[in-house]
Design a protein around this motif. Sequence first.
Motif, PDB file in Angstrom:
ATOM      1  N   ASP A  27     -11.639  -5.893   0.844  1.00 33.49           N
ATOM      2  CA  ASP A  27     -11.520  -7.255   0.301  1.00 33.49           C
ATOM      3  C   ASP A  27     -12.807  -7.681  -0.403  1.00 33.49           C
ATOM      4  O   ASP A  27     -12.785  -8.298  -1.491  1.00 33.49           O
ATOM      5  CB  ASP A  27     -11.202  -8.254   1.431  1.00 33.49           C
ATOM      6  CG  ASP A  27      -9.791  -8.045   1.982  1.00 33.49           C
ATOM      7  OD1 ASP A  27      -8.957  -7.419   1.266  1.00 33.49           O
ATOM      8  OD2 ASP A  27      -9.519  -8.490   3.128  1.00 33.49           O
ATOM      9  N   ALA A  28     -13.947  -7.331   0.201  1.00 31.05           N
ATOM     10  CA  ALA A  28     -15.229  -7.735  -0.375  1.00 31.05           C
ATOM     11  C   ALA A  28     -15.460  -7.059  -1.725  1.00 31.05           C
ATOM     12  O   ALA A  28     -15.904  -7.693  -2.699  1.00 31.05           O
ATOM     13  CB  ALA A  28     -16.357  -7.397   0.584  1.00 31.05           C
ATOM     14  N   VAL A  29     -15.154  -5.773  -1.829  1.00 30.53           N
ATOM     15  CA  VAL A  29     -15.374  -5.047  -3.090  1.00 30.53           C
ATOM     16  C   VAL A  29     -14.442  -5.566  -4.176  1.00 30.53           C
ATOM     17  O   VAL A  29     -14.810  -5.691  -5.356  1.00 30.53           O
ATOM     18  CB  VAL A  29     -15.197  -3.536  -2.890  1.00 30.53           C
ATOM     19  CG1 VAL A  29     -15.222  -2.778  -4.231  1.00 30.53           C
ATOM     20  CG2 VAL A  29     -16.304  -2.993  -1.987  1.00 30.53           C
ATOM     21  N   ARG A  30     -13.230  -5.899  -3.802  1.00 27.79           N
ATOM     22  CA  ARG A  30     -12.284  -6.412  -4.793  1.00 27.79           C
ATOM     23  C   ARG A  30     -12.754  -7.768  -5.356  1.00 27.79           C
ATOM     24  O   ARG A  30     -12.577  -8.044  -6.549  1.00 27.79           O
ATOM     25  CB  ARG A  30     -10.889  -6.543  -4.186  1.00 27.79           C
ATOM     26  CG  ARG A  30     -10.174  -5.180  -4.061  1.00 27.79           C
ATOM     27  CD  ARG A  30      -8.868  -5.323  -3.333  1.00 27.79           C
ATOM     28  NE  ARG A  30      -8.121  -4.037  -3.348  1.00 27.79           N
ATOM     29  CZ  ARG A  30      -7.022  -3.824  -2.623  1.00 27.79           C
ATOM     30  NH1 ARG A  30      -6.570  -4.789  -1.799  1.00 27.79           N
ATOM     31  NH2 ARG A  30      -6.411  -2.648  -2.700  1.00 27.79           N
ATOM     32  N   GLU A  31     -13.328  -8.621  -4.494  1.00 26.48           N
ATOM     33  CA  GLU A  31     -13.854  -9.914  -4.968  1.00 26.48           C
ATOM     34  C   GLU A  31     -14.974  -9.673  -5.974  1.00 26.48           C
ATOM     35  O   GLU A  31     -15.063 -10.342  -7.014  1.00 26.48           O
ATOM     36  CB  GLU A  31     -14.373 -10.739  -3.804  1.00 26.48           C
ATOM     37  CG  GLU A  31     -13.275 -11.304  -2.902  1.00 26.48           C
ATOM     38  CD  GLU A  31     -13.855 -12.112  -1.740  1.00 26.48           C
ATOM     39  OE1 GLU A  31     -15.097 -12.294  -1.719  1.00 26.48           O
ATOM     40  OE2 GLU A  31     -13.079 -12.526  -0.866  1.00 26.48           O
ATOM     41  N   ALA A  32     -15.837  -8.679  -5.647  1.00 32.42           N
ATOM     42  CA  ALA A  32     -16.945  -8.372  -6.568  1.00 32.42           C
ATOM     43  C   ALA A  32     -16.419  -7.792  -7.885  1.00 32.42           C
ATOM     44  O   ALA A  32     -16.985  -8.018  -8.968  1.00 32.42           O
ATOM     45  CB  ALA A  32     -17.910  -7.404  -5.921  1.00 32.42           C
ATOM     46  N   ALA A  33     -15.335  -7.041  -7.802  1.00 32.10           N
ATOM     47  CA  ALA A  33     -14.801  -6.391  -8.999  1.00 32.10           C
ATOM     48  C   ALA A  33     -14.230  -7.377  -9.999  1.00 32.10           C
ATOM     49  O   ALA A  33     -14.082  -7.050 -11.179  1.00 32.10           O
ATOM     50  CB  ALA A  33     -13.726  -5.378  -8.608  1.00 32.10           C
ATOM     51  N   VAL A  34     -13.926  -8.590  -9.535  1.00 31.87           N
ATOM     52  CA  VAL A  34     -13.430  -9.616 -10.472  1.00 31.87           C
ATOM     53  C   VAL A  34     -14.485  -9.866 -11.541  1.00 31.87           C
ATOM     54  O   VAL A  34     -14.164 -10.080 -12.719  1.00 31.87           O
ATOM     55  CB  VAL A  34     -13.076 -10.913  -9.714  1.00 31.87           C
ATOM     56  CG1 VAL A  34     -12.755 -12.035 -10.701  1.00 31.87           C
ATOM     57  CG2 VAL A  34     -11.922 -10.682  -8.753  1.00 31.87           C
ATOM     58  N   HIS A  35     -15.736  -9.806 -11.119  1.00 30.42           N
ATOM     59  CA  HIS A  35     -16.832 -10.070 -12.056  1.00 30.42           C
ATOM     60  C   HIS A  35     -17.472  -8.776 -12.569  1.00 30.42           C
ATOM     61  O   HIS A  35     -18.253  -8.825 -13.521  1.00 30.42           O
ATOM     62  CB  HIS A  35     -17.913 -10.922 -11.361  1.00 30.42           C
ATOM     63  CG  HIS A  35     -17.338 -12.184 -10.772  1.00 30.42           C
ATOM     64  ND1 HIS A  35     -16.879 -13.235 -11.534  1.00 30.42           N
ATOM     65  CD2 HIS A  35     -17.144 -12.533  -9.457  1.00 30.42           C
ATOM     66  CE1 HIS A  35     -16.427 -14.201 -10.748  1.00 30.42           C
ATOM     67  NE2 HIS A  35     -16.594 -13.804  -9.466  1.00 30.42           N
ATOM     68  N   ALA A  36     -17.167  -7.645 -11.882  1.00 36.70           N
ATOM     69  CA  ALA A  36     -17.742  -6.355 -12.314  1.00 36.70           C
ATOM     70  C   ALA A  36     -16.630  -5.307 -12.272  1.00 36.70           C
ATOM     71  O   ALA A  36     -16.440  -4.623 -11.258  1.00 36.70           O
ATOM     72  CB  ALA A  36     -18.894  -5.939 -11.415  1.00 36.70           C
ATOM     73  N   PRO A  37     -15.878  -5.171 -13.324  1.00 33.73           N
ATOM     74  CA  PRO A  37     -14.703  -4.261 -13.319  1.00 33.73           C
ATOM     75  C   PRO A  37     -15.053  -2.819 -12.980  1.00 33.73           C
ATOM     76  O   PRO A  37     -14.201  -2.062 -12.514  1.00 33.73           O
ATOM     77  CB  PRO A  37     -14.194  -4.379 -14.759  1.00 33.73           C
ATOM     78  CG  PRO A  37     -14.699  -5.687 -15.240  1.00 33.73           C
ATOM     79  CD  PRO A  37     -16.008  -5.910 -14.577  1.00 33.73           C
ATOM     80  N   GLU A  38     -16.315  -2.421 -13.230  1.00 29.98           N
ATOM     81  CA  GLU A  38     -16.657  -1.030 -12.918  1.00 29.98           C
ATOM     82  C   GLU A  38     -16.552  -0.720 -11.427  1.00 29.98           C
ATOM     83  O   GLU A  38     -16.581   0.451 -11.015  1.00 29.98           O
ATOM     84  CB  GLU A  38     -18.071  -0.707 -13.409  1.00 29.98           C
ATOM     85  CG  GLU A  38     -19.206  -1.463 -12.734  1.00 29.98           C
ATOM     86  CD  GLU A  38     -19.470  -2.820 -13.424  1.00 29.98           C
ATOM     87  OE1 GLU A  38     -20.526  -3.397 -13.148  1.00 29.98           O
ATOM     88  OE2 GLU A  38     -18.620  -3.263 -14.237  1.00 29.98           O
ATOM     89  N   LEU A  39     -16.417  -1.758 -10.576  1.00 34.56           N
ATOM     90  CA  LEU A  39     -16.288  -1.547  -9.137  1.00 34.56           C
ATOM     91  C   LEU A  39     -14.844  -1.232  -8.715  1.00 34.56           C
ATOM     92  O   LEU A  39     -14.571  -1.002  -7.534  1.00 34.56           O
ATOM     93  CB  LEU A  39     -16.789  -2.782  -8.376  1.00 34.56           C
ATOM     94  CG  LEU A  39     -18.294  -3.083  -8.530  1.00 34.56           C
ATOM     95  CD1 LEU A  39     -18.658  -4.383  -7.821  1.00 34.56           C
ATOM     96  CD2 LEU A  39     -19.114  -1.929  -7.958  1.00 34.56           C
ATOM     97  N   ASP A  40     -13.904  -1.231  -9.661  1.00 33.25           N
ATOM     98  CA  ASP A  40     -12.510  -0.936  -9.334  1.00 33.25           C
ATOM     99  C   ASP A  40     -12.366   0.484  -8.731  1.00 33.25           C
ATOM    100  O   ASP A  40     -11.550   0.706  -7.826  1.00 33.25           O
ATOM    101  CB  ASP A  40     -11.623  -1.050 -10.581  1.00 33.25           C
ATOM    102  CG  ASP A  40     -11.421  -2.518 -10.988  1.00 33.25           C
ATOM    103  OD1 ASP A  40     -11.641  -3.383 -10.123  1.00 33.25           O
ATOM    104  OD2 ASP A  40     -11.037  -2.745 -12.151  1.00 33.25           O
ATOM    105  N   GLU A  41     -13.143   1.412  -9.266  1.00 35.16           N
ATOM    106  CA  GLU A  41     -13.064   2.772  -8.751  1.00 35.16           C
ATOM    107  C   GLU A  41     -13.484   2.827  -7.293  1.00 35.16           C
ATOM    108  O   GLU A  41     -12.867   3.520  -6.470  1.00 35.16           O
ATOM    109  CB  GLU A  41     -13.942   3.706  -9.578  1.00 35.16           C
ATOM    110  CG  GLU A  41     -13.863   5.176  -9.098  1.00 35.16           C
ATOM    111  CD  GLU A  41     -14.773   6.088  -9.901  1.00 35.16           C
ATOM    112  OE1 GLU A  41     -14.875   7.286  -9.525  1.00 35.16           O
ATOM    113  OE2 GLU A  41     -15.388   5.627 -10.883  1.00 35.16           O
TER     114      GLU A  41
END
Length: 536
Positions: free
Chosen positions: A233-247
Amino acid sequence: MLDELAVANLGLIAEAHLEPGPGLIALTGETGAGKTLLLGALRLLRGDAARTDRIGPAGDEARVDGRFVVGDDEITVARRVTPSRSRAYLDGTMSPAGALGERLGPIVEIVGQHEHITLNRDAAVRDILDGALDPAGRRARAAYGLAWEHHRALLADREAIGGDRRTLERELDLARHQARAIAAAGFRPGEDAELASTLERLRHATEIAESLAAAHAALGEDGAGDALGRGLDAVREAAVHAPELDELASRIAAAAVEVAEAALAARTAAEGLEHEPAALEASEQRMAVLGDLRRKYGATLDEVLAFGREAEERADRLASLLERSDTLEAELATASAELAGAGAALTEARRLAALELGTAAAAHLAELGFEHPVVRFEITARQPGPGGADRVRLLFASDAALEPGPVARIASGGELSRLVLAIHLSAGVGDVPVVAFDEIDAGIGGSTALAMGRKLADLARGRQVFVVTHLPQVAAFAERHYVVERTGPVAAVRLAEGEDRLAELTRMLGGLPESEQGRGHAAELVQLADGHRAAR
């Protein structure tokens, strides 16, 4: 015939190459020149034992190569002899020396200068006589061999049964009990390892279940699974602002799925454990049965099963012997009678062959200088054996007025040489295409030597005959003549033809190769031999 012979570093012979051709081939030279080494080379090709003292000074290996042509077949043979080993080659392939003997034994016969020694051995004389049997005699010899083997097999059966039938029956009962005990247990190969694994699991079922429960708790929703869910959940929240974290989010999601499946597998394994005391007891009993069998019949299950098969086979054999024990004595009596009959038939066949062979050998001896020679094969009874129920001795007398006696006691050196030739002319070389005589002309000369030359020339019709000789009267009958000459520690072999051959015959006649008178005698010998061949 021997079409080609190559010799290298064999004794005194550094190197020699012969293409002897058909007919009579003479090998001559001074005493000690190395003539017999050429027949030694032939013996090596025939598979005889290799002597390391025959390796020459030109290296640490003696080499002999030969090519034989028999009909449409070509056979190539080679021997290599070193101080440590001997190697044999047949048709280009490395082979045991015995294989050479099997292939060339029926093709090459070598009659040595001490061949008369064999004439003093009963077994050797019997073999010579058997070689002269007619077709009916050979059938009698084969029939005796079959009767002997059958009789021997019955004796072996009686020995196996022994004199105490009750002992044999006890052995049968024991073998059957052992085979039944192993078969009744019903073990199959590999079951001991499976049983050991099952017992280990059943004996520790509670501990295993507790460990799996702990694993499920650590991996489940309240453990690693919950932590992975929060991290995702935490990584997905961050990925909203940093799409490179989707992986990264995908990797965590995959890990969460893997952990959830592992937790489920741990729970399923725990639920599937057997906690039934009856299953544990049954496995314990099964292992006890195996342990009892192993104590009696083998250290492992495989050994136990093998013992069971052997016990079953042993029981079958013992049962068969017991079934036959009642009739075995009658079978033995019949077989003994058949063996006696076959032995009598073989004896009669040998008597007929002995009469013909003795007459033929005496006729040859008469042509070799004896007036009224006697050659007799004495056949007396002996205990039956693999070769028959006969003892065969060769008796000889140089004249009919004398009492024939054993060869070693009666015959002189010159007489032995002629006797050996006569015996082999009569029986010993039959259909053999290559025959070699090694200095069998000891102690004879004059007209007898001429007669021997004629005999050897006649023998060479249709076959190849080698003769190592000191007699010019014999060498003159040769169709090819090889001379062995020694210079210091080295001997060379050359083909003697024309004037060179006359010079060698002259040397053999009187030791003076340049003597004109001797050369005339040599030419006269060659003319005599040529006339004999032309008259054949």
